[in-house]
Design an enzyme around this catalytic site. Structure first.
Site, PDB file in Angstrom:
ATOM      1  N   ARG A   1      46.048  36.969  36.388  1.00 13.67           N
ATOM      2  CA  ARG A   1      44.690  36.512  36.119  1.00 13.67           C
ATOM      3  C   ARG A   1      43.746  37.318  36.999  1.00 13.67           C
ATOM      4  NH1 ARG A   1      46.680  34.790  32.298  1.00 13.67           N
ATOM      5  NH2 ARG A   1      46.585  32.685  31.367  1.00 13.67           N
TER       6      ARG A   1
ATOM      7  N   GLU B   1      35.613  38.137  33.368  1.00  4.88           N
ATOM      8  CA  GLU B   1      36.247  38.508  32.103  1.00  4.88           C
ATOM      9  C   GLU B   1      35.527  37.790  30.970  1.00  4.88           C
ATOM     10  OE1 GLU B   1      40.585  37.687  30.181  1.00  4.88           O
ATOM     11  OE2 GLU B   1      40.611  38.624  32.170  1.00  4.88           O
TER      12      GLU B   1
ATOM     13  N   HIS C   1      42.772  42.029  28.137  1.00  9.41           N
ATOM     14  CA  HIS C   1      43.675  40.874  28.169  1.00  9.41           C
ATOM     15  C   HIS C   1      44.588  40.920  26.942  1.00  9.41           C
ATOM     16  CE1 HIS C   1      43.891  36.626  30.095  1.00  9.41           C
ATOM     17  NE2 HIS C   1      45.075  36.994  29.638  1.00  9.41           N
TER      18      HIS C   1
END
Length: 324
Positions: A238, A267, A286
């Site tokens: 993450r 993000e 991602h």
């Protein structure tokens, strides 16, 4: 929807990775041909169908759905991470929660291996020279003999380790309970001198851990100073596991050789963010978790757990059950 009969499995309407959620429902039906599998296509259909549903699966769980769920026994989260779910409220209701752990092993393992090989053989330099039509030799590296530290030895970390095995590297695993051991040559815990010593001799640092109080900001300015200047960071965990400002400083100061980032903080990464401009930074949106087999692997877990619930009821030991 099927009317007055509660479905055996209710699939909520949000999909992932750009793949239609209909594929998920179809994969579950294929494995459970004698059960009813409903796909709710609107918010109203979700609220209606969840009222009597015992087994529900989806990416997220809205508060209004939890309020409407009167008979829910199992929520099968279609993500490996469950931090976005109302876990306390689900526990209070006696709802068992499972996750998608293991689904991402092969695809993210391959993504990490590709990122490491990209920096080892410096394919980004070759690509730049190809665009310029330059036939000019450049120096590359060898993966053999390198030290790879893998933070997080869950399904993804183990998959990374498995795929590195033929390359003749030394591996260090980092986990909360190092006394349990693992598939790496050495296993250490978070923090302390052992972690710092591992950073100092690491050539490739792979982050494959969940985001927790322990891992948030784990790779900070001090960590980058400790790392070898030839080290490469690979983050498939993450974004907040890495302090972004510290990473930018490290890249500008040549404290590390480069970074492969599938996740960022913030993000999505804003268009004006400086990380976009480094030639020695690989950014993917991602996307390491994308695989055409995602729903297929997930449906295997769902079908097995439906069978276990049918056989053992509330006492069933579920695959991938999250301890609340």
């Amino acid at each position: 929807m099927s009317g007055d009969t509660a479905p055996d499995v209710l699939v909520l309407r949000t999909g992932t990775h750009g793949m239609p959620v209909e594929q998920y429902a179809a994969a579950i039906r294929e494995r459970l041909p004698d059960r009813t599998v409903e796909l709710a296509r609107t918010p109203a259909e979700e609220r209606e169908a969840i009222r009597d549903a015992r087994f529900v699966t989806g990416m997220t769980f809205r508060d209004d759905l939890l309020e409407a769920a009167e008979n829910l026994e199992v929520f099968a989260c279609a993500y490996a991470g469950t931090g976005h779910l109302p876990l306390d409220r689900l526990e209070a209701r006696g709802v068992a929660v499972t996750n998608a752990s293991g689904v991402h092993g092969p695809n993210i393992g391959e993504h990490v291996l590709g990122a490491i090989l990209r920096f080892t053989r410096r394919f980004h330099v070759g690509a730049r020279q190809q665009r310029r039509r330059e036939w000019r030799h450049y120096q590359a590296h060898e993966l053999q003999g390198s030290t790879v530290t893998i933070v997080g030895l869950g399904a993804i970390g183990r998959a990374v380790c498995d795929r590195l095995e033929p390359f003749g590297v030394e591996t260090i695993g980092v986990r909360y309970t190092p006394e349990k051991g693992g598939p790496t040559d050495d296993v250490i815990g978070f923090g302390g001198e052992g972690f710092d010593e591992a950073l100092a001799r690491t050539d490739y640092l792979v982050l494959a851990c969940p985001l927790t109080e322990t891992t948030r900001g784990l790779i900070d300015g001090e960590a980058f100073v400790t790392m070898d200047p030839d080290a490469v960071l690979v983050n498939v965990a993450r974004g907040p596991v890495v302090e972004t400002d510290a990473l930018v400083d490290a890249l500008r100061s040549n404290w590390i050789r480069g970074a492969s980032l599938d996740v960022t903080d913030p993000e999505p990464l804003p268009e004006e963010h400086p990380l976009w401009n480094f030639e020695n930074v690989q950014i993917t949106p991602h996307n390491a978790g994308h695989t055409p087999n995602y729903y297929e692997r997930l449906a295997d877990i769902i079908a097995e757990n439906v069978r276990r619930v049918d056989a053992d009821g509330a006492d069933a030991e579920l695959e991938n059950q999250v301890r609340l």
